[in-house]
Design a protein around this motif. Structure first.
Motif, PDB file in Angstrom:
ATOM      1  N   TRP A  46     -38.359  14.160  28.466  1.00  0.00           N
ATOM      2  CA  TRP A  46     -39.340  13.105  28.696  1.00  0.00           C
ATOM      3  C   TRP A  46     -40.564  13.652  29.436  1.00  0.00           C
ATOM      4  N   THR A  76     -38.352   6.039  28.798  1.00  0.00           N
ATOM      5  CA  THR A  76     -38.538   4.587  28.740  1.00  0.00           C
ATOM      6  C   THR A  76     -39.052   4.088  27.392  1.00  0.00           C
ATOM      7  N   ASP A  77     -39.947   4.844  26.745  1.00  0.00           N
ATOM      8  CA  ASP A  77     -40.585   4.358  25.522  1.00  0.00           C
ATOM      9  C   ASP A  77     -40.036   4.998  24.243  1.00  0.00           C
ATOM     10  N   LEU A  78     -38.922   5.695  24.328  1.00  0.00           N
ATOM     11  CA  LEU A  78     -38.370   6.350  23.146  1.00  0.00           C
ATOM     12  C   LEU A  78     -38.127   5.378  21.988  1.00  0.00           C
ATOM     13  N   LYS A  82     -39.787   2.837  21.096  1.00  0.00           N
ATOM     14  CA  LYS A  82     -41.075   2.517  20.470  1.00  0.00           C
ATOM     15  C   LYS A  82     -41.472   3.608  19.478  1.00  0.00           C
ATOM     16  N   PHE A  83     -41.227   4.854  19.845  1.00  0.00           N
ATOM     17  CA  PHE A  83     -41.641   5.978  19.009  1.00  0.00           C
ATOM     18  C   PHE A  83     -40.730   6.177  17.793  1.00  0.00           C
ATOM     19  N   MET A 143     -33.995  -1.553  30.609  1.00  0.00           N
ATOM     20  CA  MET A 143     -35.380  -1.470  30.144  1.00  0.00           C
ATOM     21  C   MET A 143     -35.452  -1.516  28.619  1.00  0.00           C
ATOM     22  N   TRP A 144     -34.602  -0.736  27.935  1.00  0.00           N
ATOM     23  CA  TRP A 144     -34.601  -0.752  26.476  1.00  0.00           C
ATOM     24  C   TRP A 144     -34.219  -2.134  25.947  1.00  0.00           C
ATOM     25  N   GLU A 166     -39.200   3.506  16.128  1.00  0.00           N
ATOM     26  CA  GLU A 166     -39.055   2.234  15.405  1.00  0.00           C
ATOM     27  C   GLU A 166     -39.186   2.454  13.894  1.00  0.00           C
ATOM     28  N   ARG A 171     -37.381  -4.548  26.811  1.00  0.00           N
ATOM     29  CA  ARG A 171     -38.642  -4.217  26.133  1.00  0.00           C
ATOM     30  C   ARG A 171     -38.516  -4.208  24.617  1.00  0.00           C
ATOM     31  N   TYR A 172     -37.377  -3.689  24.132  1.00  0.00           N
ATOM     32  CA  TYR A 172     -37.277  -3.396  22.704  1.00  0.00           C
ATOM     33  C   TYR A 172     -36.135  -4.116  21.996  1.00  0.00           C
ATOM     34  N   GLU A 201     -44.376  12.118  21.994  1.00  0.00           N
ATOM     35  CA  GLU A 201     -44.291  11.353  20.741  1.00  0.00           C
ATOM     36  C   GLU A 201     -44.392  12.256  19.518  1.00  0.00           C
TER      37      GLU A 201
END
Length: 351
Positions: A90, A118-120, A122-123, A147-148, A125, A151-152, A96
C-alpha cells in the motif's frame, strides 16, 4: 493431521501454503511459478520487479509495469495455470497502476500490506481478482474490514495475519515485537479469526484466515491450523530453493547466518524490519548513505532525511552484493542449512 486444501472463493489450492511475496526481485516468476505448480499459491512481489530492465534507471514505473506483466504471464505458464498472486505494498507510489497490471495480466489474487489498503476494492471493481489484506494487530483487521464494508459494500476474500516473527517490514513497534517474543501471538490470532467471522456471517461466505511470520515446519503449520487458520504463508523457507529468483549469494547469506545475525533494523519506510546484520547496516548506525538517485518507489520518502535508499539497498542484495545492502529475512533464516527445490520443500511440509 491431514492438511486440507485452501479455498478462496472459487480458487482451490490443494496445498494450504502461500509463498510470501519478497521484494526486490526475490520472488518473481521462477519461484512463484514453481510453487503454484506444486499446488500451493505462488506470489510475485510488485516491489521494483523491473530492476533488471534496461530502462529501470530512466523510467522505473514503466519498467516495473512491463516486468510485472511479463512475470505474471510467465509464472502462469510455468505453473500450468496454477494460482498466482501479486503482493502490492500500500505504501507504493502508483499503487493503482500495479493493481491494474495484476488484473490485466491474469493474476488470481492481490495481497496487500505495508499499511492498510483502504481503497483496493475501488481499484479492482468489475474484476474477479481476489483480495487479501495483510493485518497484524487485531485492531488493523477490524479497521480494514469495517472500512471495506462501509465504503464498498464488500469484504475480503482472504485475510493474512502477519505476526511479529515475519521478515521484511513489520506492522509492529519495536517494543511490541519484544513483548510478543515472550508471550507469543496465539491470542491475537484467535481474536482476528473472531473478527473475520462477523463478516463471514454478514456476507454469507467463507473468508479463510492465513497466518504468516515464523512458520518454518510441518509442526508450525499444524499449530496454526489447530487455532482455526485455513493455511499459512511462508517466505524464508522458499529463499533457499533452486527456483528462488535471487542471486546464490543472497540464498547463502541465509544459510550462513547465525541466530545473533538476525536483527531489527530501521527502514526508510518508517517501519521496523527484520534483516541479516552486515557491513552496510552497521555503517547506517553511524551515518546516512549518500543517495544520488531517487526511484520514486514509496509514497512517503524524503531523500534528504532517509538513512539509505531502500530500492538501491534491496537491488544490491538480490544481485548478490550481500555485504553492501539490505538483506531482509524472517526470524528463522539461521535455521536453513541447504539449498533444496520447491518440490522437495512442499513434500517435506505436507507429506
Amino acid at each position: 493431521m491431514e492438511l486440507n486444501s485452501l479455498k478462496i472463493g472459487d480458487l482451490i489450492a490443494k496445498v494450504p501454503i502461500i509463498q510470501g511475496g519478497m521484494g526486490v526481485g526475490v520472488s518473481l516468476s521462477s519461484l512463484a511459478g514453481a510453487v503454484a505448480k506444486e499446488g500451493a499459491i505462488g506470489v510475485i512481489s510488485a516491489a521494483q520487479p523491473g530492476y533488471l530492465e534496461s530502462d529501470f534507471g530512466i523510467d522505473s514505473l514503466k519498467a516495473n509495469i512491463r516486468a510485472l506483466g511479463k512475470h505474471i504471464k510467465r509464472a502462469k505458464s510455468i505453473s500450468n495455470n496454477g494460482i498466482i498472486g501479486v503482493n502490492i505494498m500500500w505504501a507504493t507510489r502508483n499503487y493503482e497502476d500495479y493493481v491494474k497490471c495484476a488484473i490485466d495480466n491474469g493474476a488470481d489474487l492481490i495481497i496487500s500490506g505495508a499499511g492498510l489498503p483502504t481503497d483496493l476494492p475501488k481499484f479492482t471493481e468489475g474484476s474477479n481478482i481476489k483480495l487479501a489484506p495483510i493485518v497484524s494487530p487485531p485492531k488493523s483487521a477490524s479497521v480494514i474490514l469495517k472500512m471495506w464494508d462501509r465504503r464498498y459494500g464488500r469484504t475480503a476474500d482472504m485475510v493474512i495475519i502477519e505476526g511479529p516473527k515475519a521478515g521484511g517490514h513489520l506492522g509492529f513497534s519495536n517494543d511490541s515485537i519484544l513483548e510478543y517474543e515472550s508471550k507469543g501471538y496465539d491470542k491475537e490470532v484467535l481474536e482476528i479469526i473472531d473478527i473475520v467471522k462477523e463478516y463471514e456471517e454478514k456476507y454469507n461466505k467463507k473468508i479463510p484466515v492465513v497466518f504468516a511470520g515464523g512458520v518454518y515446519d510441518r509442526n508450525d503449520i499444524e499449530h496454526y491450523i489447530s487455532l482455526g487458520c485455513s493455511g499459512v504463508q511462508m517466505a524464508t523457507r522458499f529463499v533457499a530453493t533452486e527456483e528462488c529468483d535471487a542471486h546464490i549469494n543472497f540464498k547463502m547469506a541465509y544459510i550462513n547466518s547465525k541466530k545473533e545475525d538476525i536483527m531489527i533494523v530501521k527502514s526508510p519506510v518508517g517501519m521496523p524490519g527484520r534483516a541479516i546484520s552486515n557491513k552496510f547496516m552497521e555503517e547506517r548506525k553511524l551515518t546516512n548513505e549518500k543517495i544520488n538517485k531517487c526511484y520514486k518507489c514509496l509514497k512517503k520518502c524524503d531523500m534528504a532525511t532517509i538513512p539509505y535508499c531502500i530500492t538501491g539497498a534491496l537491488v544490491r542484495a538480490v544481485k548478490g552484493d550481500v555485504e553492501n545492502s539490505l538483506v531482509f529475512c524472517g526470524e528463522n533464516a539461521y535455521r536453513l542449512d541447504k539449498i533444496t527445490t520447491v518440490k522437495e520443500l512442499i513434500q517435506e511440509l505436507t507429506y
